[in-house]
Design a protein around this motif. Sequence first.
Motif, PDB file in Angstrom:
ATOM      1  N   ALA A 133      -0.116  -4.181   9.391  1.00 49.48           N
ATOM      2  CA  ALA A 133      -0.363  -2.740   9.519  1.00 49.48           C
ATOM      3  C   ALA A 133       0.941  -1.968   9.619  1.00 49.48           C
ATOM      4  O   ALA A 133       1.109  -0.905   9.002  1.00 49.48           O
ATOM      5  CB  ALA A 133      -1.235  -2.452  10.744  1.00 49.48           C
ATOM      6  N   TRP A 134       1.893  -2.495  10.385  1.00 45.57           N
ATOM      7  CA  TRP A 134       3.124  -1.759  10.663  1.00 45.57           C
ATOM      8  C   TRP A 134       4.071  -1.700   9.463  1.00 45.57           C
ATOM      9  O   TRP A 134       4.718  -0.665   9.245  1.00 45.57           O
ATOM     10  CB  TRP A 134       3.847  -2.363  11.866  1.00 45.57           C
ATOM     11  CG  TRP A 134       3.305  -1.870  13.156  1.00 45.57           C
ATOM     12  CD1 TRP A 134       2.321  -2.443  13.910  1.00 45.57           C
ATOM     13  CD2 TRP A 134       3.678  -0.670  13.842  1.00 45.57           C
ATOM     14  NE1 TRP A 134       2.060  -1.673  15.013  1.00 45.57           N
ATOM     15  CE2 TRP A 134       2.880  -0.592  15.005  1.00 45.57           C
ATOM     16  CE3 TRP A 134       4.613   0.333  13.586  1.00 45.57           C
ATOM     17  CZ2 TRP A 134       3.000   0.457  15.919  1.00 45.57           C
ATOM     18  CZ3 TRP A 134       4.722   1.376  14.491  1.00 45.57           C
ATOM     19  CH2 TRP A 134       3.939   1.437  15.634  1.00 45.57           C
ATOM     20  N   SER A 135       4.173  -2.755   8.695  1.00 52.32           N
ATOM     21  CA  SER A 135       5.118  -2.725   7.568  1.00 52.32           C
ATOM     22  C   SER A 135       4.734  -1.705   6.503  1.00 52.32           C
ATOM     23  O   SER A 135       5.571  -0.906   6.090  1.00 52.32           O
ATOM     24  CB  SER A 135       5.283  -4.120   6.961  1.00 52.32           C
ATOM     25  OG  SER A 135       6.282  -4.834   7.667  1.00 52.32           O
ATOM     26  N   PRO A 136       3.483  -1.676   6.043  1.00 52.45           N
ATOM     27  CA  PRO A 136       3.122  -0.614   5.092  1.00 52.45           C
ATOM     28  C   PRO A 136       3.217   0.768   5.705  1.00 52.45           C
ATOM     29  O   PRO A 136       3.517   1.741   5.003  1.00 52.45           O
ATOM     30  CB  PRO A 136       1.688  -0.957   4.682  1.00 52.45           C
ATOM     31  CG  PRO A 136       1.190  -1.925   5.685  1.00 52.45           C
ATOM     32  CD  PRO A 136       2.379  -2.641   6.211  1.00 52.45           C
ATOM     33  N   ALA A 137       2.985   0.874   7.010  1.00 54.96           N
ATOM     34  CA  ALA A 137       3.114   2.175   7.676  1.00 54.96           C
ATOM     35  C   ALA A 137       4.548   2.680   7.588  1.00 54.96           C
ATOM     36  O   ALA A 137       4.795   3.857   7.289  1.00 54.96           O
ATOM     37  CB  ALA A 137       2.686   2.056   9.138  1.00 54.96           C
ATOM     38  N   ALA A 163      -3.968   1.689   8.142  1.00 54.29           N
ATOM     39  CA  ALA A 163      -5.399   1.405   8.020  1.00 54.29           C
ATOM     40  C   ALA A 163      -5.678   0.507   6.821  1.00 54.29           C
ATOM     41  O   ALA A 163      -6.467  -0.442   6.909  1.00 54.29           O
ATOM     42  CB  ALA A 163      -6.180   2.715   7.901  1.00 54.29           C
ATOM     43  N   THR A 164      -5.008   0.795   5.710  1.00 55.81           N
ATOM     44  CA  THR A 164      -5.158  -0.049   4.527  1.00 55.81           C
ATOM     45  C   THR A 164      -4.621  -1.454   4.801  1.00 55.81           C
ATOM     46  O   THR A 164      -5.212  -2.458   4.402  1.00 55.81           O
ATOM     47  CB  THR A 164      -4.427   0.573   3.332  1.00 55.81           C
ATOM     48  OG1 THR A 164      -4.966   1.867   3.067  1.00 55.81           O
ATOM     49  CG2 THR A 164      -4.565  -0.290   2.085  1.00 55.81           C
ATOM     50  N   GLY A 165      -3.490  -1.509   5.505  1.00 52.07           N
ATOM     51  CA  GLY A 165      -2.907  -2.798   5.841  1.00 52.07           C
ATOM     52  C   GLY A 165      -3.798  -3.615   6.752  1.00 52.07           C
ATOM     53  O   GLY A 165      -3.950  -4.830   6.575  1.00 52.07           O
ATOM     54  N   ALA A 166      -4.388  -2.954   7.748  1.00 45.39           N
ATOM     55  CA  ALA A 166      -5.294  -3.661   8.655  1.00 45.39           C
ATOM     56  C   ALA A 166      -6.499  -4.209   7.899  1.00 45.39           C
ATOM     57  O   ALA A 166      -6.935  -5.343   8.121  1.00 45.39           O
ATOM     58  CB  ALA A 166      -5.748  -2.726   9.779  1.00 45.39           C
ATOM     59  N   GLU A 167      -7.021  -3.403   6.989  1.00 45.12           N
ATOM     60  CA  GLU A 167      -8.162  -3.850   6.181  1.00 45.12           C
ATOM     61  C   GLU A 167      -7.796  -5.075   5.348  1.00 45.12           C
ATOM     62  O   GLU A 167      -8.624  -5.976   5.152  1.00 45.12           O
ATOM     63  CB  GLU A 167      -8.633  -2.705   5.279  1.00 45.12           C
ATOM     64  CG  GLU A 167      -9.872  -3.024   4.471  1.00 45.12           C
ATOM     65  CD  GLU A 167     -10.337  -1.845   3.628  1.00 45.12           C
ATOM     66  OE1 GLU A 167     -11.190  -2.055   2.739  1.00 45.12           O
ATOM     67  OE2 GLU A 167      -9.856  -0.723   3.858  1.00 45.12           O
ATOM     68  N   SER A 168      -6.559  -5.127   4.902  1.00 41.93           N
ATOM     69  CA  SER A 168      -6.125  -6.258   4.074  1.00 41.93           C
ATOM     70  C   SER A 168      -6.125  -7.581   4.831  1.00 41.93           C
ATOM     71  O   SER A 168      -6.188  -8.654   4.216  1.00 41.93           O
ATOM     72  CB  SER A 168      -4.718  -6.000   3.510  1.00 41.93           C
ATOM     73  OG  SER A 168      -3.711  -6.220   4.496  1.00 41.93           O
TER      74      SER A 168
END
Length: 208
Positions: A133-137, A163-168
Motif C-alpha cells: 500500500a505504501w510504495s504505490p502511495a 487502496a489499489t495497492g491494498a486490493e492487490s
Amino acid sequence: MALDTAWAIDWVRRTAATIDEHRAELVTLDREIGDGDHGENLDRGFRAVLEAVEGGTFDTPGAVFKVVATKLISTVGGAAGPLYGTAYLKAAQAAGDADELDAETLVAVLTAARDGIVSRGKAEVGDKTMVDAWSPAVDAAAAAAGSGASPRDILVAAADAAATGAESTDALVAHKGRASYLGERAVGHRDPGAQSSVYVLRAAVDAA
C-alpha cells in the motif's frame, strides 16, 4: 486547509476514529491470515495516541508525528507497533521544524514513512504486506507533486494508490510475517496492514 499542526492533530483524531470504526474488519482480516490482533492492537494504540495528543501542546506537525511514534511503539503489540511507530518517527524527522508541509516536504514525509516500514519489516512490493500500500502511495504522491498538485491533492493521490495497492494483496502469496506460513492458502485474503494503511492515509485526506 494548510497541512499545519492543526491538520496533524486532526489527522490523529480522524485516524483514531476510523481505526475504531474498522476495528472488527481488521480483526477479521488478520484472523484469516495472521494472529487476529491487528484491529485490537491498532485501536488500543491510537486511543493512547489520541489521549497524548489531546493533552499536549505542539508547535509543528513533526512534533505531533513524534508523539504518535512514541505511543505506538510503546502500546501496540505485534508487528504493527514497530512498523507504524517507525513510519511516524521517520516522518517526524523528514518534517523537521516546518510549520506546515508544502508539496515537497509532504512527499519527503510520506517517503520517509514508507522507507521506515521497509527498513523495519525488511519487506518489498509483492510480499503481501503494508509496503504494497505504501510504495504505490509514495509513487503517486511524487507524481502528483511533480505535476504541481496541491498538498491535499497529493494526499488524495497517495490514498487512492494505497487502496489499489491494498486490493492487490488479495491475489498475493505472503512472503513475510505469520501469513507467509500459509503459502498458497493466503491467496484470496487481503493483508490487514495494507488495509489499515489505507484508513490512515484516508484520514489524512479527511483532515485536510
